[in-house]
Design a protein around this motif. Structure first.
Motif, PDB file in Angstrom:
ATOM      1  N   THR A 217      17.218 -31.836   3.086  1.00  0.00           N
ATOM      2  CA  THR A 217      16.237 -31.314   2.446  1.00  0.00           C
ATOM      3  C   THR A 217      16.271 -29.802   2.885  1.00  0.00           C
ATOM      4  OG1 THR A 217      14.029 -31.172   4.193  1.00  0.00           O
ATOM      5  CG2 THR A 217      14.647 -32.602   1.396  1.00  0.00           C
ATOM      6  N   SER A 305      17.077 -33.746  -7.604  1.00  0.00           N
ATOM      7  CA  SER A 305      16.082 -33.690  -5.972  1.00  0.00           C
ATOM      8  C   SER A 305      15.112 -34.370  -5.457  1.00  0.00           C
ATOM      9  CB  SER A 305      14.909 -33.006  -7.152  1.00  0.00           C
ATOM     10  OG  SER A 305      14.586 -31.394  -8.033  1.00  0.00           O
ATOM     11  N   ALA A 307      14.403 -36.035  -1.375  1.00  0.00           N
ATOM     12  CA  ALA A 307      13.746 -36.761  -0.604  1.00  0.00           C
ATOM     13  C   ALA A 307      13.269 -37.955  -0.029  1.00  0.00           C
ATOM     14  CB  ALA A 307      11.810 -36.134  -0.828  1.00  0.00           C
ATOM     15  N   LYS A 330       6.026 -30.687  -5.247  1.00  0.00           N
ATOM     16  CA  LYS A 330       5.340 -29.073  -5.466  1.00  0.00           C
ATOM     17  C   LYS A 330       5.226 -28.988  -3.548  1.00  0.00           C
ATOM     18  CE  LYS A 330       7.041 -27.224  -9.481  1.00  0.00           C
ATOM     19  NZ  LYS A 330       7.233 -27.949  -9.859  1.00  0.00           N
ATOM     20  N   LYS A 333       8.399 -30.983   0.496  1.00  0.00           N
ATOM     21  CA  LYS A 333      10.036 -29.768   0.360  1.00  0.00           C
ATOM     22  C   LYS A 333      11.107 -31.095   0.290  1.00  0.00           C
ATOM     23  CE  LYS A 333      13.306 -27.845   3.331  1.00  0.00           C
ATOM     24  NZ  LYS A 333      13.346 -26.334   4.430  1.00  0.00           N
ATOM     25  N   THR A 334      11.580 -31.124  -1.028  1.00  0.00           N
ATOM     26  CA  THR A 334      13.474 -31.390  -1.934  1.00  0.00           C
ATOM     27  C   THR A 334      14.524 -30.967  -1.618  1.00  0.00           C
ATOM     28  OG1 THR A 334      12.219 -30.699  -3.805  1.00  0.00           O
ATOM     29  CG2 THR A 334      11.507 -32.688  -3.182  1.00  0.00           C
TER      30      THR A 334
END
Length: 378
Positions: A217, A305, A307, A330, A333-334
């Protein structure tokens, strides 16, 4: 009398080397093709490091040092000492997590029965600077001329250390390529044999989830993850037979020829079905370094996306999570990543066939790679 033709070829090789694309490789061990494929594809390896993970730090460093020595590459490919432990995880917490959510088939250097194979006496490396600092210096050195690609094929700890010291690493480098990131493998891991479970378990991220999350990230200009595609490229009897034939057809001579020791380790008995499980694993690291240095291998990829699950009390602690970009959470954190789905299998296997039987021992002196001839070995 000077051989003008040889001098000209050597000069051209050195000139091409100075203008070649550059890669830094961090690994928790090494197979020969990971070091040889970039050179074969005209890239320059500006540094390597060994880190703790599937092997102990000393064994990771020892494996890399041994490969560089076999191919006479130590004088032009510097080796640095990488991370000796994860950022947070320790063997005790590794065991606690397994007691809650199930044991891993492959536990790497955290296995209770793990024993070091190497000692520091037989490792040749640059002791003047740790790998994280060396990586920063190398990336800074080439950031304007020819930005360095970073390839991490083990835990992400060393790269995370470098990022903590120099966050601008993501802007000054050309990007990060990762071996790891398996997803949607729960069914295969649960229903398969132990080796199938092992192949579908992503210990590179599980060993140090926090480092993996930091790295994935961080905002790289170019983040590429090998993921599931690396599980499908495996050795076979057909490949073994071709390698033995190309090396002269005499397995005993292959096994007794020092230059072919990495090939001998792959072939073992020469019979694919008789090799033990650790010798018939997929070409994990080799696949990613192959499409890093030759993007034409990539036939299909997707953007996501991504994580890492960093909740210790989660059965998916250390696992890659992916979302369509428009559906990314949201509150977590990605990062943005390209995941490779398919490569040209035949082209990859032909590359493996070549790199094990090319001659690299003059590379550091003149930048040349020739065709290895076993009959010339004394």
């Amino acid at each position: 009398m000077f051989n003008l033709a040889k001098i000209t070829i050597a000069t051209i090789s050195l000139l091409s080397l100075t203008s070649s694309k550059k890669v830094y490789i961090d690994n928790d061990g090494l197979t020969a093709p990971v070091a040889l494929i970039p050179l074969k594809n005209g890239w320059e390896i500006v540094g390597m490091s060994g880190s703790f993970g599937s092997a102990s730090l000393i064994d990771s460093m020892g494996q890399i040092s041994n490969i560089l020595n076999v191919y006479n590459l130590s004088s032009c490919i510097p080796l640095y000492e990488g991370a000796n432990q994860p950022l947070l995880r320790r063997k005790e917490t590794f065991k606690i997590w397994q007691s809650m959510f199930g044991d891993l088939v492959w536990q790497g250097a955290y296995d209770d029965h793990y024993e070091d194979m190497y000692t520091w006496d037989n490792v040749t490396y640059d002791q003047s600077i740790p790998a994280a600092l060396a990586l920063i210096d190398i990336v800074k050195k080439y950031k304007d001329e020819d930005p360095v690609y970073i390839y991490s094929a083990g835990m992400m700890t060393t790269v995370a250390q470098a990022l903590s010291l120099y966050p601008n690493l993501v802007n000054d480098s050309a990007g990060l390529y990762i071996m790891g990131g398996f997803f949607d493998t729960q069914f295969a891991a649960a229903t398969g044999t132990p080796i199938v479970n092992d192949i579908n378990t992503d210990i590179n991220f599980i060993d140090d989830p926090e480092a993996a999350q930091i790295v994935l990230t961080a905002g790289w200009k170019n983040l590429v993850i090998g993921a599931n595609v690396t599980n499908y490229l495996v050795p076979s009897q057909k490949l073994y037979d071709k390698l033995i034939e190309k090396a002269g057809g005499n397995l005993t001579k292959i096994q007794n020829t020092p230059y072919l020791s990495p090939l001998s380790q792959l072939l073992a008995t020469g019979n694919y079905s008789q090799n033990n499980e650790q010798q018939t694993l997929p070409f994990w690291d080799e696949v990613v370094v192959a499409f890093l240095t030759d993007p034409s291998l990539i036939l299909n990829s997707s953007n996501f996306s991504v994580a890492i699950d960093t909740q210790f009390y989660s059965p998916f602690y250390g696992n890659l999570r992916i979302w369509g970009n428009e559906f990314a959470p949201k509150g977590v954190k990605t990062g943005n990543a390209t995941i490779v789905n398919q490569i040209d299998d035949d082209k990859f296997y032909n590359l493996i066939l070549d790199v094990y039987l090319d001659e690299y021992r003059s590379y550091c002196s003149d930048g040349s790679i020739g065709i290895y001839n076993i009959t010339e070995e004394i």
